[in-house]
Write a protein that holds these residues in place. Structure first.
Motif, PDB file in Angstrom:
ATOM      1  N   ASP A 125      52.071 -15.264 -24.665  1.00 56.21           N
ATOM      2  CA  ASP A 125      51.105 -14.166 -24.556  1.00 56.21           C
ATOM      3  C   ASP A 125      49.577 -14.824 -24.335  1.00 56.21           C
ATOM      4  N   ASP A 126      48.645 -13.875 -23.544  1.00 55.57           N
ATOM      5  CA  ASP A 126      47.269 -14.045 -23.527  1.00 55.57           C
ATOM      6  C   ASP A 126      46.786 -15.322 -22.654  1.00 55.57           C
ATOM      7  N   HIS A 130      49.946  -7.603 -19.786  1.00 59.48           N
ATOM      8  CA  HIS A 130      49.315  -8.054 -21.255  1.00 59.48           C
ATOM      9  C   HIS A 130      47.818  -7.187 -21.004  1.00 59.48           C
ATOM     10  N   HIS A 140      42.407  -7.099 -23.065  1.00 60.70           N
ATOM     11  CA  HIS A 140      42.889  -7.557 -24.393  1.00 60.70           C
ATOM     12  C   HIS A 140      41.811  -7.017 -25.470  1.00 60.70           C
TER      13      HIS A 140
END
Ligand SMILES: [Zn+2]
Length: 503
Positions: free
Chosen positions: A289-290, A340, A344
Motif C-alpha cells: 500500500d501507499d 488506494h 489518502h
C-alpha cells in the motif's frame, strides 16, 4: 486519613511521575500512598520506597484487581482512593475528594474522568461520549463510565460489601461502583480529572475499536443480566433508570456496530468486502500500500522479479503523479495495480469526500497508465456507505486484508523490530487464501522517517522464503479472488520509459 492504592507491575518508567504528583498534593490532611507490587522484576518497588510509599508485595496472582484488593486490605484511611501508575494527578485531586466526602455524608464513592497525556485525534469524541454517558445515567443512578484511575470510596462501605471479591465484570470500575451504590450515592465530578498515559491507545485504530466493541458487548450483557436479576424488584421507582439503561445499551450497540463496520478491515457492515479467499490451496497474495514511493517500490519490484513472484500494489493517485514510470513498471512486470484513493486522507470515509477521492484516482490512473483498476482498498481499511456505493457504481470491488503486522502496532510492541521479527509476525498469520498487507509508502509523504520502507525491503525476502518453505505459492489478488485485474482489460499501449524498464 486517605489511603491511595496503586497496583503496579513493572512500572519503573511511569511510576516516578505518578508518585511525584501524589507527593505534591495540596491536601492539608493526612494521607498515605500504598503501592501494591504485583510481582515486578524491575525497580518498581525501590522507586516506590524512594517516594515514601508503602510497598506491599503480592505476586500470588497476577491481576490488577487482586493487587487493588491487597492494597485496600492494607489501607488504614477511612477513604480509599484508587490510582494508576501510568497516571499523573493534579495537585488539587485529593483535596477535592476530601471536601466532597466531608460535605456530602450520603456519598459513598466519587469518580472523575481522565484525559490522555498525548491525545489521539479522536480523543475529543471519546471525552464527549464519556461525559454524555455519565450525564444521562447520573439522572437515574450511578454514572456508568468510571475511570479506574480516579475513583475514591469510603472504606466502611467497601469492606462491608466484601471489596472487589467475587466481581466478575469490570471489578475496579462499574463492578465496584454498582456494588457501592447499594449503600449510598456514587457521584461523578467532572473536575476530578487525571492525566493518563496514552499507552492504552497507542495501537492501530481498528484494534482499539475491536477492543472497545468487545468491551461494550460485555457491558451490554452485564446490564441485561443485572436487570434480569432485579426483575423481581421491579417498581415504578426503578423504571426510569432501567428504561434509560436499556435505551443507552441500544444506542451504544448501534454506535459500536457502525464503528466496527467503519474501522475493522473485514467487517461487512456497509457492504461486501474481500479480506481473504476461502480455499484449502496454499496460495497467498502479497499486497503493498501507499506507493509508488522511491526507492522502495523499485527495490520491492526487484525482489519480486528475482523470485518470479507477482504482487498487488494499491497506489495513491498523488504518488502515481510523482512516480508514473514506477507505476508503469508495476503493470509491465505483471503485478497488479489497485486504487488506494487519490489523496489518502485519514478521514476520507466520514463524508462523501472519500467517494470523490477514489473516483479521482480512477481518472488519474486511467489517464497516466491506461488502465482502470477493478480493486479498491480504502486508506486505513476504513469503510463507509458512500465509498461502497461509489465502487458499486464504478463497477469495482473492495479489498482489504487478513494479515498485517501493521507497522504502527509492531513499532508499539517491539520498538524497532528486526526484519526477523517483522517476518515472523507476518508469516505466523498466513493461512491458505490470505491477503497480506505490507507498505511500500507512507500516505503521500516521501521524505520523512515513516516513509522510509527499508524495513519492508529487508523483510520481504524472508517472508517469501519462509512462506515458500511452508509450501505456499504467490498469486495476485485478482488471481486469488478469480476476478479481473482491470475494468475492460488493459487499454492501449504502455510506454515504459527506459529508466524504469532497464532497472
Ligand atoms: Zn494506506
Amino acid at each position: 486519613m486517605i489511603s491511595i492504592v496503586i497496583p503496579a507491575l513493572n512500572e519503573e518508567k511511569l511510576l516516578p511521575d505518578c508518585l511525584r504528583s501524589l507527593r505534591n498534593q495540596d491536601h492539608a490532611g493526612e494521607y498515605e500512598i500504598i503501592v501494591a507490587d504485583n510481582g515486578s522484576t524491575d525497580n518498581t518497588a525501590d522507586i516506590a520506597r524512594q517516594f515514601g510509599a508503602r510497598v506491599i508485595t503480592c505476586s500470588e496472582e497476577k491481576s490488577v484487581f487482586y493487587a487493588r484488593q491487597v492494597g485496600a486490605d492494607a489501607a488504614s484511611g477511612d477513604i480509599i482512593a484508587q490510582a494508576d501508575a501510568d497516571t499523573v494527578y493534579p495537585e488539587d485531586w485529593l483535596r477535592r475528594i476530601a471536601e466532597k466526602f466531608a460535605s456530602r455524608p450520603e456519598v459513598v464513592a466519587i469518580t472523575g474522568r481522565f484525559v490522555y497525556r498525548k491525545s489521539p485525534w479522536w480523543a475529543g469524541c471519546e471525552y464527549f461520549l464519556r461525559r454524555f454517558g455519565n450525564w444521562i445515567t447520573s439522572l437515574f443512578g450511578p454514572p456508568v463510565v468510571i475511570s479506574g484511575a480516579t475513583l475514591a470510596f469510603r472504606r466502611w462501605a467497601f469492606e462491608s460489601l466484601n471489596g472487589y471479591r467475587g466481581l466478575t465484570y469490570s471489578a475496579d470500575q462499574i463492578g465496584i461502583t454498582n456494588r457501592l451504590s447499594k449503600l449510598g450515592k456514587v457521584i461523578y465530578d467532572k473536575d476530578l480529572y487525571v492525566i493518563t498515559s496514552s499507552r492504552a491507545v497507542q495501537k492501530p485504530v481498528y484494534v482499539i475499536i475491536r477492543d472497545l466493541f468487545g468491551h461494550l458487548s460485555r457491558w451490554v450483557l452485564f446490564s441485561i443480566r443485572e436487570q434480569m436479576r432485579s426483575a423481581h424488584r421491579f417498581t415504578w421507582k426503578t423504571r426510569p433508570r432501567r428504561l434509560a439503561t436499556s435505551l443507552l445499551s441500544i444506542l451504544v450497540f448501534v454506535v459500536s456496530f457502525s464503528s466496527y463496520g467503519y474501522f475493522s478491515p473485514s467487517s461487512p457492515v456497509f457492504g461486501k468486502v474481500y479480506a481473504e479467499e476461502n480455499t484449502k490451496n496454499k496460495v497467498v497474495a502479497l499486497t503493498f500500500d501507499d506507493g509508488p514511493n522511491e526507492p522502495y517500490t523499485s527495490q520491492i519490484l526487484d525482489i519480486l522479479a528475482a523470485n518470479n513472484i507477482k504482487a498487488t500494489f494499491f497506489v495513491i493517485g498523488k504518488n502515481v503523479e510523482l512516480y508514473p514510470d514506477i507505476a508503469k513498471r508495476i503493470i509491465a512486470e505483471g503485478s497488479v495495480l489497485g486504487n488506494h484513493s487519490y489523496s489518502h486522507d485519514a478521514n476520507h470515509a466520514l463524508t462523501e469526500f472519500g467517494a470523490k477521492d477514489l473516483e479521482k484516482n480512477q481518472e488519474t490512473i486511467s489517464n497516466t497508465l491506461g488502465v482502470l483498476p477493478y480493486l479498491y482498498r480504502p486508506p486505513h481499511g476504513k469503510k463507509s456507505p458512500w465509498e461502497l456505493q461509489a465502487i458499486k457504481k464504478l463497477g469495482m470491488i473492495e479489498v482489504t486484508w487478513s494479515v498485517s503486522a501493521n507497522d504502527q502496532h509492531i513499532f508499539a510492541v517491539f520498538g524497532h523490530p528486526t526484519p526477523e521479527i517483522f517476518a515472523r509476525e507476518i508469516v505466523k498469520g498466513v493461512d491458505p487464501g490470505a491477503i497480506v498487507l505490507l507498505h511500500d509508502g507512507y500516505g503521500t509523504q516521501h521524505d520523512n522517517a515513516k516513509a522510509d520502507r527499508s524495513l519492508t525491503v529487508k523483510t520481504l525476502p524472508l517472508i517469501i522464503a519462509q512462506l515458500k518453505t511452508k509450501g505456499y505459492s504467490f498469486v495476485t489478488v485478482p488471481e486469488l479472488l478469480n476476478v479481473p485485474a482491470y475494468i475492460g482489460g488493459i487499454v492501449g499501449a504502455l510506454p515504459v520509459s527506459s529508466s524504469a524498464a532497464n532497472r
